[in-house]
Design a protein around this motif. Sequence first.
Motif, PDB file in Angstrom:
ATOM      1  N   SER A 587     -12.075  -3.238  55.338  1.00  0.00           N
ATOM      2  CA  SER A 587     -11.494  -1.893  55.203  1.00  0.00           C
ATOM      3  C   SER A 587     -10.475  -1.644  53.895  1.00  0.00           C
ATOM      4  N   ALA A 588     -10.260  -0.633  53.497  1.00  0.00           N
ATOM      5  CA  ALA A 588      -9.365  -0.382  52.531  1.00  0.00           C
ATOM      6  C   ALA A 588      -7.868  -0.803  52.854  1.00  0.00           C
ATOM      7  N   MET A 589      -7.223  -1.082  52.065  1.00  0.00           N
ATOM      8  CA  MET A 589      -5.770  -1.232  52.205  1.00  0.00           C
ATOM      9  C   MET A 589      -4.831  -0.607  51.296  1.00  0.00           C
ATOM     10  N   LEU A 590      -3.762  -0.082  51.382  1.00  0.00           N
ATOM     11  CA  LEU A 590      -2.797   0.512  50.571  1.00  0.00           C
ATOM     12  C   LEU A 590      -1.628  -0.115  50.596  1.00  0.00           C
ATOM     13  N   LEU A 591      -0.830  -0.275  49.558  1.00  0.00           N
ATOM     14  CA  LEU A 591       0.378  -1.135  49.654  1.00  0.00           C
ATOM     15  C   LEU A 591       1.459  -0.204  48.828  1.00  0.00           C
ATOM     16  N   ALA A 592       2.573  -0.123  49.556  1.00  0.00           N
ATOM     17  CA  ALA A 592       3.757   0.559  49.064  1.00  0.00           C
ATOM     18  C   ALA A 592       4.874  -0.595  48.656  1.00  0.00           C
ATOM     19  N   ALA A 594       7.853  -3.155  47.628  1.00  0.00           N
ATOM     20  CA  ALA A 594       9.379  -2.734  47.869  1.00  0.00           C
ATOM     21  C   ALA A 594       9.689  -2.869  46.251  1.00  0.00           C
ATOM     22  N   GLN A 595      11.033  -2.591  45.998  1.00  0.00           N
ATOM     23  CA  GLN A 595      11.463  -2.336  44.756  1.00  0.00           C
ATOM     24  C   GLN A 595      11.292  -3.600  43.959  1.00  0.00           C
ATOM     25  N   GLY A 596      10.619  -3.674  42.865  1.00  0.00           N
ATOM     26  CA  GLY A 596      10.443  -4.717  41.948  1.00  0.00           C
ATOM     27  C   GLY A 596       9.278  -5.645  42.174  1.00  0.00           C
ATOM     28  N   ARG A 597       8.623  -5.502  43.489  1.00  0.00           N
ATOM     29  CA  ARG A 597       7.644  -6.397  44.049  1.00  0.00           C
ATOM     30  C   ARG A 597       6.247  -6.078  43.588  1.00  0.00           C
ATOM     31  N   GLY A 598       6.105  -4.911  42.640  1.00  0.00           N
ATOM     32  CA  GLY A 598       4.653  -4.813  42.549  1.00  0.00           C
ATOM     33  C   GLY A 598       4.152  -5.802  41.686  1.00  0.00           C
ATOM     34  N   GLY A 599       4.662  -6.536  40.777  1.00  0.00           N
ATOM     35  CA  GLY A 599       4.166  -7.685  39.821  1.00  0.00           C
ATOM     36  C   GLY A 599       3.677  -8.740  40.856  1.00  0.00           C
ATOM     37  N   ASP A 600       4.552  -8.993  41.890  1.00  0.00           N
ATOM     38  CA  ASP A 600       4.356 -10.016  42.753  1.00  0.00           C
ATOM     39  C   ASP A 600       2.945 -10.038  43.384  1.00  0.00           C
ATOM     40  N   LEU A 601       2.685  -8.689  43.876  1.00  0.00           N
ATOM     41  CA  LEU A 601       1.630  -8.611  44.638  1.00  0.00           C
ATOM     42  C   LEU A 601       0.398  -8.537  44.062  1.00  0.00           C
ATOM     43  N   ALA A 602       0.395  -8.195  42.710  1.00  0.00           N
ATOM     44  CA  ALA A 602      -0.616  -8.227  41.794  1.00  0.00           C
ATOM     45  C   ALA A 602      -1.183  -9.671  41.688  1.00  0.00           C
ATOM     46  N   GLN A 603      -0.259 -10.737  41.638  1.00  0.00           N
ATOM     47  CA  GLN A 603      -0.669 -12.084  41.537  1.00  0.00           C
ATOM     48  C   GLN A 603      -1.310 -12.595  42.859  1.00  0.00           C
ATOM     49  N   MET A 604      -0.942 -11.926  44.041  1.00  0.00           N
ATOM     50  CA  MET A 604      -1.299 -12.288  45.155  1.00  0.00           C
ATOM     51  C   MET A 604      -2.498 -11.580  45.824  1.00  0.00           C
ATOM     52  N   GLU A 605      -3.165 -10.640  45.044  1.00  0.00           N
ATOM     53  CA  GLU A 605      -3.921  -9.500  45.298  1.00  0.00           C
ATOM     54  C   GLU A 605      -5.331 -10.161  45.890  1.00  0.00           C
ATOM     55  N   SER A 606      -5.845 -11.222  45.103  1.00  0.00           N
ATOM     56  CA  SER A 606      -7.193 -11.876  45.439  1.00  0.00           C
ATOM     57  C   SER A 606      -7.080 -12.399  46.878  1.00  0.00           C
ATOM     58  N   PHE A 607      -6.004 -12.958  47.111  1.00  0.00           N
ATOM     59  CA  PHE A 607      -5.786 -13.952  48.417  1.00  0.00           C
ATOM     60  C   PHE A 607      -5.754 -12.834  49.511  1.00  0.00           C
ATOM     61  N   ILE A 608      -4.811 -11.759  49.199  1.00  0.00           N
ATOM     62  CA  ILE A 608      -4.667 -10.702  50.238  1.00  0.00           C
ATOM     63  C   ILE A 608      -6.185 -10.079  50.649  1.00  0.00           C
ATOM     64  N   SER A 613      -9.383  -9.245  55.012  1.00  0.00           N
ATOM     65  CA  SER A 613     -10.528  -8.565  55.170  1.00  0.00           C
ATOM     66  C   SER A 613     -10.421  -7.298  54.662  1.00  0.00           C
ATOM     67  N   ALA A 614     -10.060  -7.142  53.261  1.00  0.00           N
ATOM     68  CA  ALA A 614      -9.918  -5.871  52.659  1.00  0.00           C
ATOM     69  C   ALA A 614     -10.956  -5.708  51.648  1.00  0.00           C
ATOM     70  N   SER A 615     -11.528  -4.405  51.851  1.00  0.00           N
ATOM     71  CA  SER A 615     -12.662  -4.099  50.888  1.00  0.00           C
ATOM     72  C   SER A 615     -12.012  -3.941  49.382  1.00  0.00           C
ATOM     73  N   ARG A 616     -10.709  -3.187  49.435  1.00  0.00           N
ATOM     74  CA  ARG A 616     -10.238  -3.043  48.185  1.00  0.00           C
ATOM     75  C   ARG A 616      -8.698  -2.854  48.269  1.00  0.00           C
ATOM     76  N   ILE A 617      -7.846  -2.828  47.594  1.00  0.00           N
ATOM     77  CA  ILE A 617      -6.539  -2.743  47.522  1.00  0.00           C
ATOM     78  C   ILE A 617      -6.031  -1.897  46.573  1.00  0.00           C
ATOM     79  N   SER A 618      -5.283  -0.710  47.146  1.00  0.00           N
ATOM     80  CA  SER A 618      -4.699   0.376  46.042  1.00  0.00           C
ATOM     81  C   SER A 618      -3.216   0.314  46.460  1.00  0.00           C
ATOM     82  N   TYR A 619      -2.490   0.900  45.505  1.00  0.00           N
ATOM     83  CA  TYR A 619      -1.097   0.795  45.425  1.00  0.00           C
ATOM     84  C   TYR A 619      -0.626   2.332  45.359  1.00  0.00           C
ATOM     85  N   ILE A 620       0.611   2.535  46.226  1.00  0.00           N
ATOM     86  CA  ILE A 620       1.077   3.732  46.278  1.00  0.00           C
ATOM     87  C   ILE A 620       2.669   3.647  45.996  1.00  0.00           C
TER      88      ILE A 620
END
Length: 683
Positions: A587-592, A594-608, A613-620
């Motif tokens: 399933s798709a997953m959307l992530l909002a 926390a302040q200043g954490r966007g870069g951290d999530l990008a580093q971990m995107e492939s693991f998440i 079981s995410a088909s894609r990750i989008s950011y809001i």
Amino acid sequence: YEKGLIYRGDRIINWCPCCGTAISNAEVEYEDRASHLWHIRYPLADGSGSIVVATTRPETMLGDTAVAVHPDDARYREMVGKTVLLPLMNREIPIIADSYVDPEFGTGAVKITPAHDPNDYEMALRHDLPMPGVIGEDGRMTGAAGAYAGMAAVEARERVVADLTALGLLVRTQDYEHSVGACYRCGSTVEPLISKQWFVSMKPLAEPAIREVREGGIRFVPERFAKVYFNWMENIQDWCISRQLWWGHRIPAWHCNACENVVVAREAPAACPRCGGAVSQDEDVLDTWFSSALWPFSTLGWPDRTPELDYFYPTDVLVTGYDIIFFWVARMIFSGLEHMGQKPFHTVLIHGLVRDAQGRKMSKSLGNGIDPLDIIEQYGADALRFSLTIGSAPGNDMRFYDEKVEAARNFANKIWNASRFALMNVREEEPIPVASAKLNISDRWILSRLQQVIGEVTDNLERYELGMACQKIYDFIWSELCDWYIEMTKQRLYEESGEDRQAALATLVHVLGDSLRLLHPFMPFVTEQIWGALPGERGSIMVSPWPEPDSELVAQQETALVEDMMELVRLARGIRAELKVPAGRKSAMLLAPAQGRGGDLAQMESFIMRLASASRISYIASAEEAPRGAVSAVGRAAQLFIPLGELIDVDREKERVTGEIEKTRREIARGETMLANPGFIAK
């Protein structure tokens, strides 16, 4: 014996009529039994009145040599010094005053039977009273019991009570529960009686042994068990060490058949040194705990000064159960100090008892014992060892469950399968050291966590917190190494070559090797087998160095980042489990963030993506941008949203939930109808 610490004499001891042997105080097991307290009138010899005594053993009154009262008891002050006629025996005995008597017990006056009660025996020594024995080693009344001679003690009790009643001397009988000693071997009631035995004079031996523990030379873990030690040692009596048993160390004493001289010697004498007559060796053997007390040094060649004795004595840690602190621990301490001039060990680690699933002590009579060999046959020795250690605390009893051993067996299987996976990926190559590898964030996280676990487990072991050490190793291997790191690194290991694969392989082998060494004391067999299959010349794991934390491998920032990622994955998995989403459905997953954490999530995107079981990750930017009808959860690094339509068939889910609501309403209505029925409420 040559120092005067061992002697032979007539003293009151504990005798088992069934086993036909003396036993020490520590071998008597006390239990509360329902009985009676008999109040018996003893007439004053001058005819001026009488005194009433209370006793739980009327049959022993035949051996009374005094009646005792407390010196401050005003009720009997005028009677002290007079004599009474001992009922049934018509023998005059004195009324004495002794501060041991409890004025609150019974009538405040007690009969003194020195040959059959240890407290009465001590009182008789203080007042120079005779000590006739009326119960023999066979448990029957002796000739000193007069008309009751030859009767079993229980039979004599009934006859004595009947005769006292007929004479009008039994004032009353009241129900009474008191502690009765039983033989630890056969469970028979122990009979205190005076017997000629071999004894150890304990006061001079106990004092240095008490001082050694008091001053910290020997410590107990947990510390509370030192109180048990002090309580026994500070109230110690001379120790009866002779036993009338067939098996044991035979006492090195020889008796002259002509003049009855006793010779104690290192070598058997050819004849009596006094009269030249023939001698025969004492048939008694030493108490087994006397022999066991010599264990720390006698096993190493003592009394000879051997290399083994010089190297291994004193030992370090004694591990034992709390039920033999006075049987064995105390005796090893004073024996070591006396014979070697040194304490036998610096620490006594006390463990609990293994009980059955209901918390009962395992015994033959209950038939609830466990044969370790049967458990090993079914689950393996490693599983049994691990199950008895994990979750245990020093000094606390533990319950035995098959389910716990099965869980430990499953843990061994988990390690075996994880190791097979690692070894399959090693192929023919030699993994590079982690210090030379180009590590990614997941490698640095697992290596950092390993250093923390090494430090914590080492600290737990040094504090003897074996159960906690086990639990930390279990959690690290099962969860972090197997369930997380191996899953995060599988894609990298499947690559044919490259730095990324080398780093993953180097990290996996390094972490697995250190984990096996941490686990080895608890699961020696499976760890030895796997260790021998790891690449490189390693030798046996049992002689490999204990792992030490490497500060260079600690990566706090990466650890925090990976743990935030793991939290998001758990939240996503929790949503999928709650909605019963099939494992293969992505399933798709959307992530909002926390302040200043966007870069951290990008580093971990492939693991998440892979682990959740995410088909894609989008950011809001915020929760307001999330699509209507999305399921959400909040983590430290971000709030996640999963569109409900991607997880389930919404119409079918509505239908299912509506059915559950209707079913629940019907249950509520049924309950309300029952509660409105007065007949139902009345019952």
